[in-house]
Design an enzyme around this catalytic site. Structure first.
Site, PDB file in Angstrom:
ATOM      1  N   GLN A 125      18.168  54.283 -34.775  1.00 54.45           N
ATOM      2  CA  GLN A 125      17.195  54.818 -33.821  1.00 54.45           C
ATOM      3  C   GLN A 125      17.781  56.020 -33.072  1.00 54.45           C
ATOM      4  O   GLN A 125      18.817  55.893 -32.428  1.00 54.45           O
ATOM      5  CB  GLN A 125      16.810  53.717 -32.827  1.00 54.45           C
ATOM      6  CG  GLN A 125      15.893  54.177 -31.701  1.00 54.45           C
ATOM      7  CD  GLN A 125      15.441  53.008 -30.847  1.00 54.45           C
ATOM      8  OE1 GLN A 125      14.608  52.210 -31.254  1.00 54.45           O
ATOM      9  NE2 GLN A 125      15.993  52.905 -29.650  1.00 54.45           N
ATOM     10  N   SER A 160      23.137  52.674 -32.632  1.00 51.35           N
ATOM     11  CA  SER A 160      23.662  51.554 -33.417  1.00 51.35           C
ATOM     12  C   SER A 160      23.426  51.795 -34.905  1.00 51.35           C
ATOM     13  O   SER A 160      22.390  52.330 -35.304  1.00 51.35           O
ATOM     14  CB  SER A 160      22.966  50.253 -33.001  1.00 51.35           C
ATOM     15  OG  SER A 160      23.139  50.000 -31.627  1.00 51.35           O
ATOM     16  N   GLU A 244      10.007  46.022 -29.368  1.00 59.33           N
ATOM     17  CA  GLU A 244      11.404  45.625 -29.292  1.00 59.33           C
ATOM     18  C   GLU A 244      11.583  44.282 -28.587  1.00 59.33           C
ATOM     19  O   GLU A 244      12.637  43.675 -28.666  1.00 59.33           O
ATOM     20  CB  GLU A 244      12.205  46.708 -28.556  1.00 59.33           C
ATOM     21  CG  GLU A 244      13.686  46.638 -28.766  1.00 59.33           C
ATOM     22  CD  GLU A 244      14.402  47.850 -28.228  1.00 59.33           C
ATOM     23  OE1 GLU A 244      15.611  47.995 -28.505  1.00 59.33           O
ATOM     24  OE2 GLU A 244      13.782  48.667 -27.520  1.00 59.33           O
ATOM     25  N   SER A 370      17.630  50.739 -18.385  1.00 61.03           N
ATOM     26  CA  SER A 370      18.368  50.121 -17.286  1.00 61.03           C
ATOM     27  C   SER A 370      17.458  49.271 -16.409  1.00 61.03           C
ATOM     28  O   SER A 370      16.230  49.420 -16.415  1.00 61.03           O
ATOM     29  CB  SER A 370      19.042  51.201 -16.424  1.00 61.03           C
ATOM     30  OG  SER A 370      18.055  51.951 -15.737  1.00 61.03           O
ATOM     31  N   GLU A 372      17.015  49.455 -13.303  1.00 58.69           N
ATOM     32  CA  GLU A 372      16.293  50.297 -12.345  1.00 58.69           C
ATOM     33  C   GLU A 372      15.024  50.874 -12.969  1.00 58.69           C
ATOM     34  O   GLU A 372      13.951  50.908 -12.340  1.00 58.69           O
ATOM     35  CB  GLU A 372      17.203  51.429 -11.849  1.00 58.69           C
ATOM     36  CG  GLU A 372      18.363  50.980 -10.971  1.00 58.69           C
ATOM     37  CD  GLU A 372      19.524  50.384 -11.760  1.00 58.69           C
ATOM     38  OE1 GLU A 372      20.449  49.856 -11.131  1.00 58.69           O
ATOM     39  OE2 GLU A 372      19.494  50.441 -13.005  1.00 58.69           O
TER      40      GLU A 372
END
Length: 391
Positions: A125, A160, A244, A370, A372
């Site tokens: 990705q 990845s 996902e 994240s 946040e």
């Protein structure tokens, strides 16, 4: 939606268990850490028809089962319970393929879905960049139209499987006159382009390199391999991110439960379980894991369209897994900071499974969006507080 297993689901469960028992021999179990073994195992799954079991049958090359949602859950949990090798085709199967089914054209589906179903082509990705991690709309990787192709220049990070993948789906800016979410496109890019694509491993706290930097220097992608059409990249990319947090999160939770059992056994062995505070933390981890399971099942049913569901799921599991790593170290006490005995210069940075999980878990609340950012999305899309909107 009722997620209790029916008669057909139990018959399917028996089939899954029989197949895994017959095929999951020592070759696969002993070599589960070897990437070559894991890649061959992906082809074994393809031959058995266990890749893309929930796809519409029209999109599978062979062996595609058209499994129901509850059967997909059964497969995910039985696979994890059997401690089968970690999947290397999951990005293609669980992210790219559903995205092509939803947003791609017939030619793209016919070209890319069969090799994924056979376990033959692996994907990575290309989203995050050094200046555009959580703020994905700030991507600067550019793709310029050149006849029947696009030429791509820029950098991606935290990729990845980039060293092993055959293809990469890349979010790039195809209209330099647009800003933020506009002018982006979702391109399918072959990775075998020497001199045009360079992959550099990133060494992590664990001493391993699961993530990579990827540099595109005039890399070529066909114009027919733009999913959803030019300029539709943001819509396609967001649709993919919603996928996902699907059935795969239930597989993740089976692994989490195994980690929790291991920590509980260690607490009993060391006597740490006699500490009432630590014992309370163990019980809390168990209860929170049950909540995660029911939330995951909820989001696969009537709540599947809940705009904040993916963010809630990410917040739940990332914080839980970090606390799990901390608890594992607390149970072991001071010995958790030590390497293997006897100590040698060569073994100075050898880590056992628990130590590696603890160090890797420090990134759980950062990668994949994240904490946040997830809270901002929930604030804007669920609570209507003015955050999480496209700017």
């Amino acid at each position: 939606m009722d997620f209790s297993a029916g008669v057909e689901d139990e018959v399917f469960r028996d089939e899954v268990r029989r197949w895994l028992a017959e095929h999951l021999g020592e070759e696969w179990l002993d070599g589960r850490e070897d990437f070559g073994v894991r890649r061959r195992w992906e082809r074994e799954l393809g031959l058995g028809g266990w890749v893309g079991i929930g796809w519409d049958r029209a999109y599978g090359s062979f062996g595609n089962r058209g499994a129901t949602l509850t059967q997909q859950v059964v497969w995910a949990e039985e696979y994890a319970a059997a401690r089968a090798p970690e999947r290397v085709g999951h990005i293609g199967e669980q992210l790219l393929a559903p995205t092509l089914i939803a947003y791609g054209d017939d030619a793209q589906r016919k070209r890319f879905l069969p090799p994924v179903a056979r376990g033959e082509e692996l994907w990575c990705q290309g989203y995050s960049e050094p200046g555009a991690g959580s703020d994905l709309a700030a991507v600067r990787t550019a793709a310029v139209r050149d006849g029947g192709t696009y030429r791509i220049s820029g950098q991606k990070i935290w990729t990845s499987l980039a060293r092993e993948a055959d293809w990469c789906f890349v979010l790039a800016r195809t209209d330099p006159g647009e800003r933020r979410h506009r002018g982006l496109s979702f391109l399918l890019v072959p990775m075998d382009q020497p001199g045009r694509i360079e992959v550099r491993p990133i060494r992590q706290l664990t001493g391993t390199s699961e993530f990579n930097e990827v540099f595109f220097d005039g890399a070529v992608a066909r114009a027919t391999h733009v999913v959803g059409g030019p300029g539709a990249g943001w819509r396609v990319a967001m649709g993919l991110l919603a996928l996902e947090r699907g059935v795969s999160t239930l597989t993740q939770q089976v692994a989490f439960a195994d980690e929790l059992r291991g920590v509980a056994r260690e607490a009993v062995r060391t006597g740490a379980v006699d500490d009432p505070v630590l014992r309370d933390r163990l019980v809390r981890q168990w209860a929170e894991l049950r909540v995660m399971r029911w939330n995951a099942l909820r989001t696969l049913g009537p709540a599947a369209g809940d705009a904040g569901a993916p963010s809630v799921a990410k917040l739940l599991w990332s914080g839980w897994h970090q606390r799990m790593g901390e608890l594992a170290m607390q149970v072991r006490g001071a010995g958790a900071a030590c390497g293997p005995e006897p100590w040698t210069a060569d073994s100075a940075y050898e880590l056992d499974t628990a130590q590696r999980q603890f160090l890797f878990s420090r990134a759980d609340t950062v990668y994949g969006g994240s904490d946040e950012i997830q809270r901002t999305i929930i604030a804007g899309r669920v609570l209507g507080l003015g955050g999480g909107r496209e700017r």
